[in-house]
Motif scaffolding. Structure first.
Motif, PDB file in Angstrom:
ATOM      1  N   HIS A   1       0.928  -1.221  -0.097  1.00 38.52           N
ATOM      2  CA  HIS A   1       0.081   0.048  -0.054  1.00 38.52           C
ATOM      3  C   HIS A   1       0.901   1.297   0.057  1.00 38.52           C
ATOM      4  CE1 HIS A   1      -3.819  -2.331   0.293  1.00 38.52           C
ATOM      5  NE2 HIS A   1      -3.357  -2.701   1.455  1.00 38.52           N
ATOM      6  N   ALA A   2       1.996   1.241   0.669  1.00 38.61           N
ATOM      7  CA  ALA A   2       2.976   2.412   0.636  1.00 38.61           C
ATOM      8  C   ALA A   2       3.229   2.476  -1.092  1.00 38.61           C
ATOM      9  CB  ALA A   2       4.053   2.169   1.516  1.00 38.61           C
ATOM     10  N   ASP A   3       3.698   1.643  -1.714  1.00 37.61           N
ATOM     11  CA  ASP A   3       4.027   1.688  -2.923  1.00 37.61           C
ATOM     12  C   ASP A   3       2.825   2.360  -3.908  1.00 37.61           C
ATOM     13  OD1 ASP A   3       5.833   1.044  -5.211  1.00 37.61           O
ATOM     14  OD2 ASP A   3       4.465  -0.167  -5.835  1.00 37.61           O
ATOM     15  N   HIS A   4       1.727   1.763  -3.584  1.00 40.05           N
ATOM     16  CA  HIS A   4       0.460   2.051  -4.288  1.00 40.05           C
ATOM     17  C   HIS A   4      -0.032   3.444  -4.222  1.00 40.05           C
ATOM     18  CE1 HIS A   4      -3.420   1.767  -6.387  1.00 40.05           C
ATOM     19  NE2 HIS A   4      -3.996   2.258  -5.066  1.00 40.05           N
ATOM     20  N   PHE A   5       0.273   4.091  -2.815  1.00 38.15           N
ATOM     21  CA  PHE A   5      -0.012   5.442  -2.612  1.00 38.15           C
ATOM     22  C   PHE A   5       1.305   6.417  -2.609  1.00 38.15           C
ATOM     23  CE2 PHE A   5      -3.745   3.210  -0.573  1.00 38.15           C
ATOM     24  CZ  PHE A   5      -4.770   4.007  -1.021  1.00 38.15           C
ATOM     25  N   GLY A   6       2.294   5.942  -3.036  1.00 36.33           N
ATOM     26  CA  GLY A   6       3.359   6.746  -3.422  1.00 36.33           C
ATOM     27  C   GLY A   6       3.744   7.182  -2.038  1.00 36.33           C
ATOM     28  N   VAL A   7       3.873   6.597  -1.037  1.00 34.94           N
ATOM     29  CA  VAL A   7       4.181   7.185   0.339  1.00 34.94           C
ATOM     30  C   VAL A   7       5.655   6.378   0.630  1.00 34.94           C
ATOM     31  CG1 VAL A   7       3.883   7.374   2.909  1.00 34.94           C
ATOM     32  CG2 VAL A   7       1.855   7.455   1.203  1.00 34.94           C
ATOM     33  N   ALA A   8       6.815   7.239   0.711  1.00 38.85           N
ATOM     34  CA  ALA A   8       8.040   6.814   1.134  1.00 38.85           C
ATOM     35  C   ALA A   8       8.026   6.233   2.256  1.00 38.85           C
ATOM     36  CB  ALA A   8       9.193   7.891   0.574  1.00 38.85           C
ATOM     37  N   VAL A   9       8.538   5.082   2.497  1.00 46.20           N
ATOM     38  CA  VAL A   9       8.762   4.507   3.900  1.00 46.20           C
ATOM     39  C   VAL A   9       9.880   3.517   3.818  1.00 46.20           C
ATOM     40  CG1 VAL A   9       7.590   3.038   5.518  1.00 46.20           C
ATOM     41  CG2 VAL A   9       6.087   4.499   3.996  1.00 46.20           C
ATOM     42  N   ARG A  10      10.585   3.750   4.826  1.00 44.14           N
ATOM     43  CA  ARG A  10      11.947   3.047   4.952  1.00 44.14           C
ATOM     44  C   ARG A  10      11.357   1.696   5.604  1.00 44.14           C
ATOM     45  NH1 ARG A  10      13.247   7.664   7.393  1.00 44.14           N
ATOM     46  NH2 ARG A  10      13.420   6.413   9.435  1.00 44.14           N
TER      47      ARG A  10
ATOM     48  N   LEU B   1      -1.906   8.290  12.530  1.00 45.66           N
ATOM     49  CA  LEU B   1      -2.988   7.716  11.926  1.00 45.66           C
ATOM     50  C   LEU B   1      -3.043   6.192  12.554  1.00 45.66           C
ATOM     51  CD1 LEU B   1      -2.327   8.645   8.147  1.00 45.66           C
ATOM     52  CD2 LEU B   1      -4.222   9.466   9.763  1.00 45.66           C
ATOM     53  N   VAL B   2      -1.923   5.443  12.888  1.00 43.11           N
ATOM     54  CA  VAL B   2      -2.245   4.251  13.697  1.00 43.11           C
ATOM     55  C   VAL B   2      -2.730   4.536  14.814  1.00 43.11           C
ATOM     56  CG1 VAL B   2      -0.977   2.378  14.371  1.00 43.11           C
ATOM     57  CG2 VAL B   2      -0.307   3.131  12.178  1.00 43.11           C
ATOM     58  N   GLY B   3      -2.408   5.600  15.657  1.00 41.97           N
ATOM     59  CA  GLY B   3      -3.103   5.937  16.919  1.00 41.97           C
ATOM     60  C   GLY B   3      -4.405   5.881  16.531  1.00 41.97           C
ATOM     61  N   GLU B   4      -4.804   6.907  15.815  1.00 45.32           N
ATOM     62  CA  GLU B   4      -6.380   7.080  15.617  1.00 45.32           C
ATOM     63  C   GLU B   4      -6.986   5.632  15.503  1.00 45.32           C
ATOM     64  OE1 GLU B   4      -6.638   9.907  12.535  1.00 45.32           O
ATOM     65  OE2 GLU B   4      -5.702  11.400  13.657  1.00 45.32           O
ATOM     66  N   LEU B   5      -6.547   4.986  14.735  1.00 46.82           N
ATOM     67  CA  LEU B   5      -6.977   3.460  14.473  1.00 46.82           C
ATOM     68  C   LEU B   5      -7.384   2.816  15.632  1.00 46.82           C
ATOM     69  CD1 LEU B   5      -5.533   2.151  10.987  1.00 46.82           C
ATOM     70  CD2 LEU B   5      -7.929   2.501  11.425  1.00 46.82           C
ATOM     71  N   ARG B   6      -6.285   2.538  16.619  1.00 49.94           N
ATOM     72  CA  ARG B   6      -6.254   2.033  17.750  1.00 49.94           C
ATOM     73  C   ARG B   6      -7.205   2.697  18.743  1.00 49.94           C
ATOM     74  NH1 ARG B   6      -2.446  -1.557  18.085  1.00 49.94           N
ATOM     75  NH2 ARG B   6      -2.666  -2.119  20.168  1.00 49.94           N
ATOM     76  N   ARG B   7      -7.363   3.979  18.918  1.00 52.44           N
ATOM     77  CA  ARG B   7      -8.399   4.513  19.721  1.00 52.44           C
ATOM     78  C   ARG B   7      -9.790   4.408  19.153  1.00 52.44           C
ATOM     79  NH1 ARG B   7      -4.599   8.759  19.565  1.00 52.44           N
ATOM     80  NH2 ARG B   7      -5.739   9.951  18.042  1.00 52.44           N
TER      81      ARG B   7
ATOM     82  N   ASP C   1      -7.374  -4.312   5.343  1.00 55.79           N
ATOM     83  CA  ASP C   1      -8.252  -2.952   4.856  1.00 55.79           C
ATOM     84  C   ASP C   1      -7.766  -1.742   5.821  1.00 55.79           C
ATOM     85  OD1 ASP C   1      -9.917  -1.666   3.303  1.00 55.79           O
ATOM     86  OD2 ASP C   1     -11.295  -1.265   5.260  1.00 55.79           O
ATOM     87  N   GLU C   2      -7.565  -1.908   7.371  1.00 57.08           N
ATOM     88  CA  GLU C   2      -7.250  -1.044   8.413  1.00 57.08           C
ATOM     89  C   GLU C   2      -5.644  -0.482   7.896  1.00 57.08           C
ATOM     90  OE1 GLU C   2      -9.738  -1.991  12.287  1.00 57.08           O
ATOM     91  OE2 GLU C   2      -8.237  -3.265  11.620  1.00 57.08           O
ATOM     92  N   ILE C   3      -4.982  -1.443   7.542  1.00 53.54           N
ATOM     93  CA  ILE C   3      -3.603  -0.919   7.351  1.00 53.54           C
ATOM     94  C   ILE C   3      -3.663  -0.219   5.994  1.00 53.54           C
ATOM     95  CG2 ILE C   3      -1.188  -2.010   6.559  1.00 53.54           C
ATOM     96  CD1 ILE C   3      -1.941  -4.375   8.259  1.00 53.54           C
ATOM     97  N   ARG C   4      -4.376  -0.494   5.103  1.00 55.56           N
ATOM     98  CA  ARG C   4      -4.618   0.151   3.927  1.00 55.56           C
ATOM     99  C   ARG C   4      -4.963   1.848   3.876  1.00 55.56           C
ATOM    100  NH1 ARG C   4      -8.624   1.652   0.117  1.00 55.56           N
ATOM    101  NH2 ARG C   4      -7.817   1.754  -2.213  1.00 55.56           N
ATOM    102  N   SER C   5      -5.768   1.732   5.178  1.00 59.50           N
ATOM    103  CA  SER C   5      -6.341   3.247   5.274  1.00 59.50           C
ATOM    104  C   SER C   5      -5.244   4.028   5.947  1.00 59.50           C
ATOM    105  CB  SER C   5      -7.283   3.032   6.499  1.00 59.50           C
ATOM    106  OG  SER C   5      -6.993   2.531   7.667  1.00 59.50           O
ATOM    107  N   VAL C   6      -4.361   3.685   6.460  1.00 60.86           N
ATOM    108  CA  VAL C   6      -3.152   4.540   7.227  1.00 60.86           C
ATOM    109  C   VAL C   6      -2.649   5.224   5.977  1.00 60.86           C
ATOM    110  CG1 VAL C   6      -0.927   4.482   8.230  1.00 60.86           C
ATOM    111  CG2 VAL C   6      -2.875   3.188   9.146  1.00 60.86           C
ATOM    112  N   PHE C   7      -2.084   4.587   5.014  1.00 60.76           N
ATOM    113  CA  PHE C   7      -1.339   5.188   3.649  1.00 60.76           C
ATOM    114  C   PHE C   7      -2.451   5.891   2.969  1.00 60.76           C
ATOM    115  CE2 PHE C   7       1.000   1.423   5.132  1.00 60.76           C
ATOM    116  CZ  PHE C   7       2.245   2.022   5.180  1.00 60.76           C
ATOM    117  N   ARG C   8      -3.699   5.594   2.761  1.00 59.74           N
ATOM    118  CA  ARG C   8      -4.658   6.200   1.946  1.00 59.74           C
ATOM    119  C   ARG C   8      -4.775   7.715   2.762  1.00 59.74           C
ATOM    120  NH1 ARG C   8     -10.327   4.132   3.166  1.00 59.74           N
ATOM    121  NH2 ARG C   8      -9.878   5.373   4.717  1.00 59.74           N
ATOM    122  N   ASP C   9      -5.015   7.573   3.865  1.00 63.32           N
ATOM    123  CA  ASP C   9      -5.285   8.813   4.617  1.00 63.32           C
ATOM    124  C   ASP C   9      -4.108   9.747   4.829  1.00 63.32           C
ATOM    125  OD1 ASP C   9      -7.958   7.996   4.999  1.00 63.32           O
ATOM    126  OD2 ASP C   9      -7.415   7.443   7.289  1.00 63.32           O
ATOM    127  N   ALA C  10      -2.806   9.119   4.654  1.00 58.61           N
ATOM    128  CA  ALA C  10      -1.624   9.949   4.674  1.00 58.61           C
ATOM    129  C   ALA C  10      -1.709  10.691   3.266  1.00 58.61           C
ATOM    130  CB  ALA C  10      -0.559   9.060   5.077  1.00 58.61           C
TER     131      ALA C  10
END
Length: 684
Positions: free
Chosen positions: A565-574, A620-626, A591-600
């Protein structure tokens, strides 16, 4: 164990009966198929390949001493040639088992359209393609007509105009065809060229005249029997009753009629025909004029089309056109040829189209000519992260499905899976896996929501299931995905309410369609559900659906999913950050992991939050957990409220019972208990 009774009719009934009696002693392992190889015979019931594998110890064979009564349907077992029924060599002209001694009219080979023995044809019309592909079935139907048996053929409408005159012509009988164009005037106020009630009455009158007045040696051809009496179910409508009266008025008249698979002809009408044949799929091989067998991809593809597409494989083509009829195949190949041949604009193309390009064009053509099927573009390797065990299991199964045509004929039905049930928590990618399976097969796909199948009218749900499977076979290779599968495949019950009966009927129709699959037609059924415990046990048999659990991803899978998903949305992640995200999303679905990169990515493009970094992804991960914790808390409070209400109701019920017990015994009720209202008592 009860034996299956099979009634056979042959030229030498006593010899066949003696062989059956002595088989337990001479050859205990003799199967029904081997018996029919020695003693070719017709059956009064339709036999499948599975029946031929049955040992005679499990079959009760009943051999008729006399030919069956007129109008009795006769079926040719798989693998039995008509010529063998009369004692002729396999290559001789076929005849029929009802009258094996009947003379066979001479045929002229120049009147037959045959596949070229060497190479591909230079030119090929639609009619020639149909006659080449179905030459054996045409000769078989003609032989039945010649011996005085009426024939009902089930095939798609596109084939009727090419088959009707050819079959009647090969029978050697004069023909009278009931055509729609023969109606000269429009009766009953129907518009010119229309098909109003008056037009239909006129057609019935034409049919009645042909059936009544035709000489005994003529064959009456009814190209569109289903349009006169067919429908979505087998109910006997007023039109069907009228047509039944017309056809049975001269039961000795020889008829050749056609019906489309999508329309149901009432059984009383179908029973008027002594023989019923189905031309529903293309054969893998066809027979040339020299009695040689060549691949379908050689006989129905022209030289120019082969020369355009490099690496053309005539044998492999069948896997991708097995569900099409000959006319649709020619349309699709002609479309692909003109599309790629026109790309060069008269100049030498920079890239010669390949066989893979042809297959892709065929997939697109089938999807465009279908109202529901589409071409998926989901890679099992690149679009789905993790789940390596699931991928390996699917690939093993897909290798069998894709290579079914190359398997031994007697093992195809046993080895090829009918389908899968993907089950697991929501959001784990079950539908995505189904699309990836279709891509791996090079197939079209149809995703159907389970509730879309159900209908308030009796029989409509089963009709929808039949239509879906028929459409899938026409678009093969194809994948049907039933989302929320438990809504139409739940456990059958013994209750007699309407809803339960309707649900049971849908499950029964699914079982019928699954058991009627032909392995050489690559159609795969996939059901997705969160509640596999609700699925009927009959569907979970290993020979029908194979359950595959797609559970919440583990740490390795979450890392791979995050990378996809990082590659799909173009988010550079080490890589190190991907590991930390995988750890922080423990217990979450894909789907929840995908939402992190989509919202970013959305925050960067729309929300002006800048390029996503580790801090933003962590937020974003914290918002998901809350959000998950809040949902869990709400569920807990709701459950506590329900438990408190249930406890209060139980205490109130116990108090009322104490009051009742105290009043009836004359004892005082405990303090605080509600007094019993005695206003309505009739006791003095």
């Amino acid at each position: 164990m009860s034996k299956r009774r099979i009634v056979l009719a042959c030229k030498d009934p006593q010899d066949l009966r003696d062989r059956c009696v002595m088989a337990p002693v001479d050859d205990p392992d003799l199967t029904l198929g081997q018996l029919l190889e020695e003693f070719p015979a017709l059956s009064l019931t339709e036999l499948s390949e599975d029946h031929l594998q049955l040992p005679l110890s499990r079959v009760l064979v009943d051999v008729l001493d006399q030919p069956p009564a007129a109008g009795t349907p006769l079926y040719l077992p798989p693998g039995v040639r008509l010529g063998a029924l009369s004692g002729r060599a396999a290559h001789d002209e076929p005849t029929t088992g009802a009258d094996a001694s009947a003379p066979v009219s001479p045929r002229k080979s120049r009147d037959r359209t045959s596949a070229p023995a060497n190479g591909h044809p230079k030119r090929l019309s639609e009619r020639e393609a149909v006659l080449i592909a179905h030459d054996i079935e045409i000769s078989r139907a003609a032989a039945y007509l010649e011996s005085g048996l009426s024939v009902l053929i089930r095939c798609e409408k596109l084939l009727v105009e090419h088959l009707a005159a050819e079959i009647a012509g090969r029978s050697g009988r004069p023909q009278q065809t009931v055509r729609l164009a023969e109606s000269g005037t429009d009766a009953g106020g129907a518009a010119p060229g229309g098909f109003g009630p008056g037009r239909r009455a006129e057609l019935l009158a034409l049919l009645h005249t042909a059936v009544t007045d035709a000489p005994p040696e003529d064959v009456v051809v009814v190209p569109h029997l289903d349009l006169l009496a067919g429908g979505s179910d087998a109910a006997l409508t007023a039109e069907a009753r009228e047509l039944t009266d017309v056809l049975y008025e001269r039961s000795e008249r020889v008829l050749l009629a056609f019906t489309d698979p999508s329309l149901v002809v009432p059984e009383v009408l179908a029973g008027r025909f002594g023989v019923r044949l189905a031309l529903d799929i293309l054969p893998r091989e066809v027979v040339t004029a020299d009695s040689e067998r060549v691949p379908l991809g050689q006989a129905l593809i022209t030289q120019a089309e082969v020369e355009l597409f490099s690496d053309f494989d005539p044998a492999d083509l069948y896997k991708h056109v097995a569900g099409m009829n000959a006319v649709r195949l020619r349309h699709a190949v002609r479309f692909a040829y003109h599309h790629h041949a026109g790309l060069d604009d008269g100049h030498e193309p920079s890239h010669r189209p390949t066989f893979a390009d042809l297959l892709q064009e065929l997939r697109i053509f089938k999807a465009r000519t279908s109202s529901a099927f589409e071409v998926p573009n989901v890679s099992l390797k690149d679009a789905i992260g993790g789940y390596q065990e699931v991928k390996d299991e699917l690939r093993r199964a897909l290798d069998i499905v894709g290579g079914a045509a190359d398997l031994p004929k007697e093992l195809r039905h046993d080895l090829v899976p009918r389908g899968f049930i993907f089950h697991g928590p929501p959001g784990t990618g079950k539908t995505l896996f189904a699309k990836a399976v279709a891509s791996e097969l090079g197939a079209t796909i149809l995703v159907v929501s389970g509730p879309e199948i159900t209908d308030m009218y009796v029989g409509e749900s089963e009709r929808k299931v039949r239509d879906l499977f028929a459409e899938a076979r026409r678009n093969a290779p194809a994948v049907i995905v039933f989302d929320e599968f438990d809504s139409i495949a739940a456990q059958r019950t013994g209750r007699d309410d309407g809803g339960s009966r309707a649900g049971n009927a849908v499950v029964a129709q699914l079982l019928t369609e699954l058991d009627g699959f032909r392995p050489e037609v690559p159609v795969l059924i996939i059901g997705t559900t969160n509640r596999i415990d609700l699925i009927d046990d009959a569907l979970l048999r290993p020979s029908r659906f194979r359950p595959i659990k797609i559970d919440l991803p583990d740490h390795t899978a979450r890392t791979a999913i995050a990378a996809v998903h990082a590659d799909h949305f173009g988010v550079a992640v080490r890589p190190a950050l991907l590991q930390r995200i995988a750890t922080a999303t423990d217990g979450m679905n894909g789907d929840e992991i995908r939402s992190v990169f989509r919202d970013a990515r959305a925050g960067e493009l729309v929300g002006k939050r800048g390029v996503p970094d580790a801090r933003r992804l962590g937020e974003l991960v914290g918002e998901l957990r809350r959000s998950r914790q809040q949902r869990d808390l709400d569920r807990t409070q709701q459950q506590r409220g329900r438990n408190a209400a249930a406890n209060a109701a139980q205490r109130s019920q116990r108090a009322a019972m104490i009051v009742l017990a105290g009043d009836s015994s004359g004892r005082r009720a405990p303090a605080g208990a509600a007094p019993l209202d005695r206003g309505d008592s009739t006791t003095p």
